[in-house]
Design a protein around this motif. Structure first.
Motif, PDB file in Angstrom:
ATOM      1  N   LEU A 178      16.389  -3.538 -31.955  1.00 46.02           N
ATOM      2  CA  LEU A 178      15.682  -2.309 -32.325  1.00 46.02           C
ATOM      3  C   LEU A 178      16.607  -1.104 -32.492  1.00 46.02           C
ATOM      4  O   LEU A 178      16.172  -0.058 -32.962  1.00 46.02           O
ATOM      5  N   HIS A 226      10.132  -0.337 -41.152  1.00 42.28           N
ATOM      6  CA  HIS A 226       9.892   1.060 -41.549  1.00 42.28           C
ATOM      7  C   HIS A 226      11.238   1.645 -41.966  1.00 42.28           C
ATOM      8  O   HIS A 226      12.164   1.720 -41.142  1.00 42.28           O
ATOM      9  N   ASP A 252       8.699   0.352 -35.102  1.00 41.40           N
ATOM     10  CA  ASP A 252       7.453   1.097 -34.882  1.00 41.40           C
ATOM     11  C   ASP A 252       6.343   0.662 -35.852  1.00 41.40           C
ATOM     12  O   ASP A 252       5.163   0.812 -35.547  1.00 41.40           O
ATOM     13  N   SER A 253       6.713   0.149 -37.017  1.00 41.35           N
ATOM     14  CA  SER A 253       5.686  -0.320 -37.968  1.00 41.35           C
ATOM     15  C   SER A 253       5.740  -1.835 -38.128  1.00 41.35           C
ATOM     16  O   SER A 253       5.423  -2.364 -39.186  1.00 41.35           O
ATOM     17  N   SER A 277      14.224  -0.281 -37.072  1.00 41.02           N
ATOM     18  CA  SER A 277      13.120   0.278 -36.285  1.00 41.02           C
ATOM     19  C   SER A 277      11.933  -0.697 -36.285  1.00 41.02           C
ATOM     20  O   SER A 277      11.702  -1.401 -37.275  1.00 41.02           O
TER      21      SER A 277
END
Ligand SMILES: Cc1ncc(COP(=O)(O)O)c(C=O)c1O
Length: 366
Positions: free
Chosen positions: A283, A334, A289-290, A287
């Motif tokens: 990570l 993302h 997050d999505s 990313s």
């Protein structure tokens, strides 16, 4: 700053993790956007929060954009430093330090900003900044913005009290609509936004208050705004790269499909079992997050879990298993926050490094 690759290197030789830009796909995306707008007078002002890189902004402008958007003053500073002469901060800028920097920037380039509050307008007025000021309307995103109609007109009158602030129009951006999977649902959301914009424009006209530009729209909806006739300018960002989350949208006319141009190059650093490979990109490299990244063109390989420095790839029965040391291309979940993890784009064409572009607005949060 350590350079992650060298020009002329073959892709297999590039050390990992590295952020790759596939130049053919990137250039195709620039072309696809412009072609989709053929015959329309709508201006393109792509969002530079996605790429944070003046090299990319310059190419977007060469393709037909009028300038770029930024979300932060420091991003705008990086763009102006990189030679971009027209930047809209598509966001509210609050606080004396930031406003002073915005004023300074307004003496070096054409700068726009959004407002949704009279106190903020007074602070901008007091700074002597020469700015294009857009009133941000709340059109369904429930983030910043004033209600359509009378509250927007009241703010426009506040802006008009200043000689240096120029009322430039409205910003109407429906962020929540962008990633709604169904095109029909996105259309309904944008129709609601359109009504809010039109109601406000009618009120401005009635009060003989010209409203020069309505700006907004992202990659997931922009053709809907264009076709509505209510917007004069669009702000798509992610279209240049196309991430794994956006790929899950339903892409159908009038929206063109964009190509994946952004990848994280990773190396298989461990093969603990027949059904598992571990890559060196977790990570901190892509990313999540999505959602997880996807493994590019390797059927049966599923990036299942990310920890700080490791990515766990599940190998389906019968799939071609990657060997230790093999390089895998990942499509980030993302794009914007992934870019913010790197200092450079390693720009590749036909498997060879052609250029290295610095991400000069990386970490530009203030
Ligand atoms: C104000 C504004 N305009 C445009 C965009 C670009 O959206 P996208 O990257 O989905 O094209 C964003 C993204 O969050 C935004 O906040």
């Amino acid at each position: 700053m350590r350079v992650p690759a060298s020009i002329g290197q073959r892709l297999e030789e590039v050390d990992t993790p590295a952020l790759l830009l596939d130049l053919d796909a990137f250039e195709k995306n620039l072309f696809t956007l412009q072609s989709s707008l053929k015959g329309s007078a709508v201006r393109v002002r792509p969002h530079a929060k996605t790429h944070k890189c003046p090299e990319i902004a310059r190419r977007q402008i060469a393709a037909g954009a009028v300038g770029v958007c930024c979300q932060k003053v420091s991003e705008a500073e990086a763009m102006v430093e990189g030679g971009i002469g027209d930047v809209l901060v598509s966001n509210e800028v609050v606080g004396a330090q930031k406003i002073a920097r915005l004023a300074e920037l307004s003496r070096r380039a054409q700068i726009g900003v959004c407002v949704d509050n009279p106190e903020n307008i007074a602070a901008l007025r007091g700074s002597n900044a020469e700015l294009d000021v857009y009133i941000e309307l709340e059109v369904g995103m429930r983030r910043c913005g004033v209600a359509p109609g009378e509250p927007a007109l009241t703010l426009a009158k506040e802006i008009a009290k200043s000689k240096k602030l120029r009322f430039a129009g409205l910003q109407a951006y429906h962020g929540r609509a962008q990633h709604v999977r169904s095109l029909a649902e996105r259309r309904t959301a944008i129709q609601q936004a359109q009504h809010a914009v039109e109601e406000t424009k009618r009120l401005f006209e009635k009060n003989r208050f010209p409203c020069p530009i309505v700006t907004g729209a992202g990659s997931g909806t922009y053709m809907l705004e264009v076709q509505s006739g209510a917007w004069d300018e669009i702000q798509p960002g992610s279209y240049v790269f196309m991430d794994a989350d956006y790929a899950k949208n339903e892409w159908a006319a009038p929206l063109p499909r964009f190509a994946h141009a952004l990848f994280v190059l990773s190396t298989v650093m461990s093969r603990p079992g027949p059904d598992r490979a571990i890559v060196d990109a977790g990570l901190k490299a892509s990313s999540v997050d999505s959602g997880m990244p996807t493994v590019w063109q390797r059927p049966g390989l599923n990036y299942a879990q990310a920890s700080d420095e490791h990515g766990k790839i599940e190998i389906a029965a019968g799939a071609a298993a990657p060997a230790l040391g093999e390089k895998l291309l990942l499509v980030p979940g993302h794009c914007d926050p992934t870019v913010n993890l790197y200092d450079w784009y390693v720009c590749v064409r036909a498997g060879v490094v052609e250029a290295l572009w610095p991400i000069t607005a990386r970490g530009a949060l203030q």
